[in-house]
Design an enzyme around this catalytic site. Structure first.
Site, PDB file in Angstrom:
ATOM      1  N   ASP A   1     -12.518  -3.527  11.182  1.00 36.61           N
ATOM      2  CA  ASP A   1     -13.427  -4.735  11.469  1.00 36.61           C
ATOM      3  C   ASP A   1     -14.229  -4.825  12.674  1.00 36.61           C
ATOM      4  O   ASP A   1     -15.354  -5.095  12.890  1.00 36.61           O
ATOM      5  CB  ASP A   1     -12.550  -6.049  11.018  1.00 36.61           C
ATOM      6  CG  ASP A   1     -11.865  -5.877   9.734  1.00 36.61           C
ATOM      7  OD1 ASP A   1     -12.025  -5.017   9.301  1.00 36.61           O
ATOM      8  OD2 ASP A   1     -11.281  -7.264   9.473  1.00 36.61           O
TER       9      ASP A   1
ATOM     10  N   GLU B   1       1.675  -4.904  12.662  1.00 35.80           N
ATOM     11  CA  GLU B   1       0.108  -4.678  11.985  1.00 35.80           C
ATOM     12  C   GLU B   1      -0.446  -3.391  12.746  1.00 35.80           C
ATOM     13  O   GLU B   1      -0.959  -2.436  12.219  1.00 35.80           O
ATOM     14  CB  GLU B   1      -0.674  -5.745  12.364  1.00 35.80           C
ATOM     15  CG  GLU B   1      -1.972  -5.833  11.700  1.00 35.80           C
ATOM     16  CD  GLU B   1      -2.908  -6.707  11.811  1.00 35.80           C
ATOM     17  OE1 GLU B   1      -2.529  -7.867  12.725  1.00 35.80           O
ATOM     18  OE2 GLU B   1      -4.238  -6.648  11.398  1.00 35.80           O
TER      19      GLU B   1
ATOM     20  N   GLY C   1     -12.963  -1.893   7.105  1.00 34.28           N
ATOM     21  CA  GLY C   1     -11.444  -2.023   7.267  1.00 34.28           C
ATOM     22  C   GLY C   1     -11.075  -1.947   8.847  1.00 34.28           C
ATOM     23  O   GLY C   1     -10.119  -2.195   9.306  1.00 34.28           O
TER      24      GLY C   1
ATOM     25  N   TRP D   1      -5.415  -8.053  -0.377  1.00 32.77           N
ATOM     26  CA  TRP D   1      -6.269  -7.347   0.456  1.00 32.77           C
ATOM     27  C   TRP D   1      -6.559  -5.750  -0.347  1.00 32.77           C
ATOM     28  O   TRP D   1      -5.636  -5.282  -0.594  1.00 32.77           O
ATOM     29  CB  TRP D   1      -6.348  -6.956   1.749  1.00 32.77           C
ATOM     30  CG  TRP D   1      -6.814  -7.949   2.854  1.00 32.77           C
ATOM     31  CD1 TRP D   1      -8.120  -7.601   3.445  1.00 32.77           C
ATOM     32  CD2 TRP D   1      -6.605  -9.342   3.199  1.00 32.77           C
ATOM     33  NE1 TRP D   1      -8.642  -8.612   3.977  1.00 32.77           N
ATOM     34  CE2 TRP D   1      -7.749  -9.678   4.046  1.00 32.77           C
ATOM     35  CE3 TRP D   1      -5.689 -10.085   2.854  1.00 32.77           C
ATOM     36  CZ2 TRP D   1      -7.535 -10.805   4.695  1.00 32.77           C
ATOM     37  CZ3 TRP D   1      -5.563 -11.076   3.396  1.00 32.77           C
ATOM     38  CH2 TRP D   1      -6.780 -11.910   4.323  1.00 32.77           C
TER      39      TRP D   1
ATOM     40  N   TYR E   1      -6.161 -19.581   5.828  1.00 35.39           N
ATOM     41  CA  TYR E   1      -6.790 -18.305   6.311  1.00 35.39           C
ATOM     42  C   TYR E   1      -8.426 -18.577   6.070  1.00 35.39           C
ATOM     43  O   TYR E   1      -8.856 -19.503   5.135  1.00 35.39           O
ATOM     44  CB  TYR E   1      -6.587 -17.093   5.337  1.00 35.39           C
ATOM     45  CG  TYR E   1      -7.443 -15.819   5.393  1.00 35.39           C
ATOM     46  CD1 TYR E   1      -7.071 -14.948   6.586  1.00 35.39           C
ATOM     47  CD2 TYR E   1      -8.812 -15.822   4.713  1.00 35.39           C
ATOM     48  CE1 TYR E   1      -7.965 -13.896   6.756  1.00 35.39           C
ATOM     49  CE2 TYR E   1      -9.539 -14.534   4.865  1.00 35.39           C
ATOM     50  CZ  TYR E   1      -9.465 -13.766   6.085  1.00 35.39           C
ATOM     51  OH  TYR E   1     -10.162 -12.705   6.478  1.00 35.39           O
TER      52      TYR E   1
ATOM     53  N   TYR F   1      -7.742  -5.697  18.275  1.00 41.81           N
ATOM     54  CA  TYR F   1      -7.704  -4.659  17.162  1.00 41.81           C
ATOM     55  C   TYR F   1      -8.857  -4.010  17.073  1.00 41.81           C
ATOM     56  O   TYR F   1      -9.992  -4.494  17.125  1.00 41.81           O
ATOM     57  CB  TYR F   1      -7.104  -5.659  15.842  1.00 41.81           C
ATOM     58  CG  TYR F   1      -8.069  -6.391  15.046  1.00 41.81           C
ATOM     59  CD1 TYR F   1      -7.516  -6.528  13.822  1.00 41.81           C
ATOM     60  CD2 TYR F   1      -9.038  -6.745  15.407  1.00 41.81           C
ATOM     61  CE1 TYR F   1      -8.159  -7.038  12.802  1.00 41.81           C
ATOM     62  CE2 TYR F   1      -9.968  -7.521  14.440  1.00 41.81           C
ATOM     63  CZ  TYR F   1      -9.534  -7.526  13.221  1.00 41.81           C
ATOM     64  OH  TYR F   1     -10.258  -8.291  12.151  1.00 41.81           O
TER      65      TYR F   1
HETATM   66  C1  9WN Z   1     -10.687  -9.293   7.368  1.00 45.86           C
HETATM   67  C2  9WN Z   1      -5.429  -7.255   5.996  1.00 45.86           C
HETATM   68  C3  9WN Z   1      -6.807  -6.759   6.810  1.00 45.86           C
HETATM   69  C4  9WN Z   1      -7.031  -5.286   6.828  1.00 45.86           C
HETATM   70  C5  9WN Z   1      -8.226  -5.065   7.626  1.00 45.86           C
HETATM   71  C6  9WN Z   1      -7.998  -5.555   9.014  1.00 45.86           C
HETATM   72  C7  9WN Z   1      -8.128  -7.253   8.863  1.00 45.86           C
HETATM   73  C8  9WN Z   1      -9.108  -9.167   8.138  1.00 45.86           C
HETATM   74  C9  9WN Z   1      -9.062  -9.925   9.320  1.00 45.86           C
HETATM   75  O1  9WN Z   1      -6.760  -7.429   8.105  1.00 45.86           O
HETATM   76  O2  9WN Z   1      -9.147  -7.630   8.517  1.00 45.86           O
HETATM   77  O3  9WN Z   1     -10.719  -8.558   6.248  1.00 45.86           O
HETATM   78  O4  9WN Z   1      -9.179 -11.265   9.011  1.00 45.86           O
HETATM   79  O5  9WN Z   1      -9.186  -9.458  10.359  1.00 45.86           O
HETATM   80  O6  9WN Z   1      -9.070  -5.343   9.897  1.00 45.86           O
HETATM   81  O7  9WN Z   1      -8.378  -3.609   7.967  1.00 45.86           O
HETATM   82  O8  9WN Z   1      -7.315  -4.794   5.790  1.00 45.86           O
HETATM   83  O9  9WN Z   1      -4.603  -6.637   6.682  1.00 45.86           O
END
Ligand code: 9WN
Length: 418
Positions: A162, A385, A160, A36, A84, A342
């Site tokens: 989300d 996290e 970020g 990421w 994923y 989150y």
């Molecule tokens: C989608 C990886 C990422 C972070 C983001 C967080 C979460 C992803 C998800 O995880 O997002 O990009 O699938 O939820 O919100 O900030 O970069 O840690």
């Protein structure tokens, strides 16, 4: 006390090594099995504490995924992983590496400066290599994400943050009835109460399908945007990134003129995000000009972006007063506050760090205080996290790269435990 600190350092380094996939780092095993964008930038800071060459490698690999138009994707799918969703088959992008078709906050520009400052001799070559790609990414933001100088997101995942309450109204305008069926994978790893709802996911996927239909061609995507929200995270991280890139360019005698123009525009744009009703910076729907009315942790990134606003410090004090571990992703007083879901209440080490760094630079006592709170949070509740902002209970994924990195680069430095 030193023994506890040493043990935490050791565990943080171990997490970074376990999540290292050979030049790039995944956020956590299972839930997020790819590279990421902004997670990698934090990873680079973490590596800098014990392996500076590896830190630069992280950024170099991130930028090896840059598209021809300058965008640096939010996910690079180096190796397939069925755990994923949505994976590369859903995004169907045509960059140099399989990737998503959207971006994430450009903190890597600023962290490159930190790596360089820590070791200019080692940093000179990577800076010369990365400067132009970084400048082209800035140009991409200014061309395709700027609205009156504020930087917008075209998908909630770009911010970020989300699942933030900021996007609720703008997301409600999307009608995802034709999204079709799909299989979420996040719920195999984390309890549904901590993740976005199906209504949100339908819209996330619908936006991905729209991008795919248009071949991820930026000029086509810009026509009749269904979702375009000016975001303090993007605006302030880019503003800081441009400042730091100018600094790096000046160190190495590289051309910075266009960046000064970008900075001026960004400074104007940031002011369009000041919402007097909440006495803080707010996200704003670029399609109708409406503020979202959301006091989030991104509302306090102005100092990190280089702007001092004393009224903002008063608002911050009110938000922090009832909470022991730092800035929540949504203020406790907000009726949408949800301590475990989150970006709708929990506290993040990464946002505490960005807000805290900015406050420290402007000499506010809340800066060192945030550093201590984050250090104690991680010391007592581990490398999760994110965390419940009321009692620090760990939530989301475990053994998380960016929480380990925040410990090594900031929260664990000078922390007083005990
Ligand atoms: C989608 C990886 C990422 C972070 C983001 C967080 C979460 C992803 C998800 O995880 O997002 O990009 O699938 O939820 O919100 O900030 O970069 O840690």
């Amino acid at each position: 006390m030193q023994a506890i600190k040493d043990e935490l350092d050791r565990r943080a380094i171990q997490i970074m090594r376990d999540n290292d996939r050979g030049g790039y780092t995944i956020p956590t095993h299972g839930l997020y099995p790819y590279q990421w964008n902004w997670d990698s930038a934090f990873a680079a800071l973490g590596f800098a504490a014990f392996d500076p060459a590896r830190a630069w490698r992280e950024l170099e690999i991130l930028f090896s995924g840059q598209w021809l138009d300058g965008m640096v994707p939010h996910i690079l799918f180096h190796r397939p992983d069925p755990g994923y969703f949505p994976g590369p088959d859903v995004w169907q992008c045509r960059g140099p590496l399989p990737s998503s078709g959207i971006t994430q906050p450009p903190v890597s520009l600023s962290f490159a400066r930190r790596l360089y400052e820590a070791n200019p001799a080692m940093g000179a070559v990577p800076v010369r290599m990365l400067f132009d790609p970084m400048r082209r990414w800035v140009q991409w933001f200014m061309a395709w994400r700027s609205h009156e100088g504020a930087i917008c997101i075209a998908h909630p995942w770009e911010s970020g943050r989300d699942n933030a309450a900021d996007w609720d109204k703008a997301m409600a305008a999307i009608d995802p009835h034709d999204v079709g069926t799909y299989q979420r994978r996040d719920l195999d790893h984390v309890h549904a109460a901590m993740r976005p709802t199906k209504d949100d996911y339908d819209r996330y996927i619908w936006l991905v399908q729209r991008g795919r239909r248009m071949g991820w061609h930026a000029p086509s995507l810009a026509v009749d945007q269904p979702f375009f929200v000016a975001d303090p995270t993007m605006t302030f991280t880019l503003m800081r990134g441009v400042r730091d890139l100018i600094w790096l360019g000046e160190q190495q005698g590289l051309p910075t003129a266009s960046l000064w123009n970008d900075l001026q525009l960004l400074e104007k744009g940031a002011e369009t995000l000041w919402n007097p009703e909440i006495s803080a910076y707010d996200s704003r729907n670029a399609l109708d000009g409406e503020f979202s009315g959301t006091l989030s942790n991104a509302s306090f990134l102005a100092w990190y972006g280089g702007i001092d606003r004393p009224e903002l410090a008063e608002t911050l004090m009110q938000v922090l007063r009832p909470l022991p571990y730092g800035v929540p992703s949504l203020a406790l007083q907000d009726e949408r506050f949800d301590p475990k879901r989150y970006w709708r209440g929990p506290v993040w080490g990464v946002l505490n760090m960005l807000v805290g760094m900015g406050l420290e630079e402007f000499g506010y006592p809340q800066g060192p205080a945030l550093r201590q709170m984050t250090g104690r949070l991680i010391a007592s509740h581990g490398f999760a996290e994110y965390f419940d902002p009321r009692d620090g209970a760990p939530a989301g994924g475990g053994s998380f790269t960016w929480t380990a990195a925040v410990w090594l680069a900031w929260a664990g430095v000078g922390v007083e435990l005990g």
